[in-house]
Design a protein around this motif. Sequence first.
Motif, mmCIF file in Angstrom:
data_model
loop_
_atom_site.group_PDB
_atom_site.id
_atom_site.type_symbol
_atom_site.label_atom_id
_atom_site.label_comp_id
_atom_site.label_asym_id
_atom_site.label_seq_id
_atom_site.Cartn_x
_atom_site.Cartn_y
_atom_site.Cartn_z
ATOM 1 N N PHE A 1 0.686 -1.322 -0.518
ATOM 2 C CA PHE A 1 0.139 0.725 0.142
ATOM 3 C C PHE A 1 1.515 1.050 0.184
ATOM 4 C CE2 PHE A 1 -3.096 2.817 2.203
ATOM 5 C CZ PHE A 1 -4.089 2.890 0.699
ATOM 6 N N THR A 2 2.343 0.912 1.148
ATOM 7 C CA THR A 2 3.066 2.276 0.931
ATOM 8 C C THR A 2 3.388 2.460 -0.464
ATOM 9 O OG1 THR A 2 4.717 0.898 0.564
ATOM 10 C CG2 THR A 2 4.058 1.524 3.038
ATOM 11 N N ARG A 3 3.110 1.492 -2.317
ATOM 12 C CA ARG A 3 3.617 1.988 -2.983
ATOM 13 C C ARG A 3 1.886 2.799 -4.220
ATOM 14 N NH1 ARG A 3 4.892 -2.729 -6.253
ATOM 15 N NH2 ARG A 3 3.392 -3.890 -4.844
ATOM 16 N N ALA A 4 0.950 2.731 -3.135
ATOM 17 C CA ALA A 4 0.135 3.340 -3.933
ATOM 18 C C ALA A 4 -0.609 4.698 -4.492
ATOM 19 C CB ALA A 4 -1.258 3.141 -2.681
ATOM 20 N N THR A 5 -0.586 5.308 -5.448
ATOM 21 C CA THR A 5 -0.200 7.082 -5.629
ATOM 22 C C THR A 5 -1.437 7.716 -4.816
ATOM 23 O OG1 THR A 5 -2.358 6.338 -7.793
ATOM 24 C CG2 THR A 5 0.273 6.123 -8.218
ATOM 25 N N ALA A 6 -1.610 8.980 -4.980
ATOM 26 C CA ALA A 6 -3.118 9.148 -4.435
ATOM 27 C C ALA A 6 -3.539 9.665 -4.723
ATOM 28 C CB ALA A 6 -2.085 11.322 -4.391
ATOM 29 N N PHE A 7 -3.939 9.433 -6.384
ATOM 30 C CA PHE A 7 -5.354 8.890 -6.963
ATOM 31 C C PHE A 7 -5.669 7.353 -6.206
ATOM 32 C CE2 PHE A 7 -7.510 7.094 -10.728
ATOM 33 C CZ PHE A 7 -8.627 7.673 -9.805
ATOM 34 N N GLN A 8 -5.079 6.766 -6.542
ATOM 35 C CA GLN A 8 -5.210 5.140 -6.055
ATOM 36 C C GLN A 8 -5.677 5.556 -4.279
ATOM 37 O OE1 GLN A 8 -1.849 2.627 -6.514
ATOM 38 N NE2 GLN A 8 -2.107 2.733 -8.253
ATOM 39 N N LYS A 9 -4.539 5.967 -3.495
ATOM 40 C CA LYS A 9 -5.238 5.880 -2.342
ATOM 41 C C LYS A 9 -6.708 7.547 -2.679
ATOM 42 C CE LYS A 9 -0.891 6.459 -0.159
ATOM 43 N NZ LYS A 9 0.550 7.360 0.609
ATOM 44 N N ASP A 10 -6.901 8.145 -2.520
ATOM 45 C CA ASP A 10 -8.204 8.942 -3.525
ATOM 46 C C ASP A 10 -9.587 7.696 -3.280
ATOM 47 O OD1 ASP A 10 -7.160 11.059 -2.787
ATOM 48 O OD2 ASP A 10 -7.094 12.113 -4.151
ATOM 49 N N VAL A 11 -9.223 6.840 -4.103
ATOM 50 C CA VAL A 11 -10.161 5.908 -4.625
ATOM 51 C C VAL A 11 -10.618 4.700 -3.050
ATOM 52 C CG1 VAL A 11 -10.704 3.931 -6.167
ATOM 53 C CG2 VAL A 11 -9.161 5.960 -7.291
ATOM 54 N N LEU B 1 -9.192 0.469 -8.208
ATOM 55 C CA LEU B 1 -8.111 0.297 -6.680
ATOM 56 C C LEU B 1 -7.799 -0.465 -7.451
ATOM 57 C CD1 LEU B 1 -6.402 1.688 -4.343
ATOM 58 C CD2 LEU B 1 -7.446 -0.463 -3.109
ATOM 59 N N ILE B 2 -7.499 -1.774 -7.212
ATOM 60 C CA ILE B 2 -6.850 -3.019 -7.906
ATOM 61 C C ILE B 2 -5.999 -3.106 -9.246
ATOM 62 C CG2 ILE B 2 -6.472 -5.184 -7.654
ATOM 63 C CD1 ILE B 2 -6.632 -3.813 -4.523
ATOM 64 N N THR B 3 -7.574 -2.207 -9.459
ATOM 65 C CA THR B 3 -6.630 -2.457 -11.112
ATOM 66 C C THR B 3 -6.156 -1.233 -11.637
ATOM 67 O OG1 THR B 3 -9.203 -1.678 -12.483
ATOM 68 C CG2 THR B 3 -9.084 -3.909 -12.354
ATOM 69 N N ASP B 4 -5.807 -0.563 -10.885
ATOM 70 C CA ASP B 4 -4.727 0.633 -11.993
ATOM 71 C C ASP B 4 -3.757 0.760 -10.760
ATOM 72 O OD1 ASP B 4 -5.164 3.313 -12.449
ATOM 73 O OD2 ASP B 4 -4.429 3.790 -9.930
ATOM 74 N N PHE B 5 -3.520 -0.458 -9.812
ATOM 75 C CA PHE B 5 -2.817 -0.417 -9.027
ATOM 76 C C PHE B 5 -1.838 -1.488 -9.777
ATOM 77 C CE2 PHE B 5 -0.212 -2.918 -6.059
ATOM 78 C CZ PHE B 5 0.707 -1.747 -4.804
ATOM 79 N N VAL B 6 -2.098 -2.265 -10.182
ATOM 80 C CA VAL B 6 -1.703 -3.948 -11.913
ATOM 81 C C VAL B 6 -1.688 -3.530 -13.111
ATOM 82 C CG1 VAL B 6 -2.223 -5.315 -9.753
ATOM 83 C CG2 VAL B 6 -3.796 -5.037 -11.418
ATOM 84 N N LEU B 7 -2.335 -2.296 -12.931
ATOM 85 C CA LEU B 7 -2.418 -2.014 -15.107
ATOM 86 C C LEU B 7 -2.163 -0.751 -15.197
ATOM 87 C CD1 LEU B 7 -6.190 -4.117 -15.541
ATOM 88 C CD2 LEU B 7 -3.129 -5.372 -16.420
#
Length: 167
Positions: free
Chosen positions: A44-54, A113-119
Amino acid sequence: MSRETEKQRWQRNFADLLQELRVAQTGVQILFAFLLTLPFSNGFTRATAFQKDVYVVSLLSAAAATAMIISPVAFHRALFRQGRKPELVRFAHAMASGGLAFMLISMVSAVLLITDFVLNRPIAVMLTALTGVWFLVLWAVLPFARRNWGDDDIDDEDDDPQALPGD
C-alpha cells in the motif's frame, strides 16, 4: 387456497427483506474487512495519490452500505411490538436500496483501485466501467425490465414493499 391477512403480508414482506439483506450484508462485510486491512499491507505504500483517493471512496462507501444494510435491525429493535410493520418494511426497503447503491460504488471503486495498481490507467478505467455497467445491468436494468415481462408469476405482485395492502 386461503388468502393471507394484511398483517401476514407485511410480516412476509419483512421476512423476505431480511433474507435479501443477509445476502447483501455478507458481501459488503467481506469487502469492508478487506478494505480495512489494505492500508496495513506492505504494497500500500506504493499507492499513488489517485489510488489512495479511490481507496477512501471505496472504504467510505462500504461503511455507508454496511450502515444502511444493518440499519433495519436497529429500526426493528426500536419499533418492536408497536404494530408498525408497514413503516418498518418501507424503511427497510429504502435502506436496502440505498445500501445496494453504496455497495455498487464501493465495489466499482475497489475494482478501479486494484486494476489501477496492477495495470495501466486506461485499461483500469475501461475494466472498471465495464464492471460498473455489468453490476447496473444485473442489479437494476434486468430486475426493473422484468417487471414488465408479463404477469406469469402472480405471487410477485404482493412482494412490492412500497405497495400498500390491497393495491
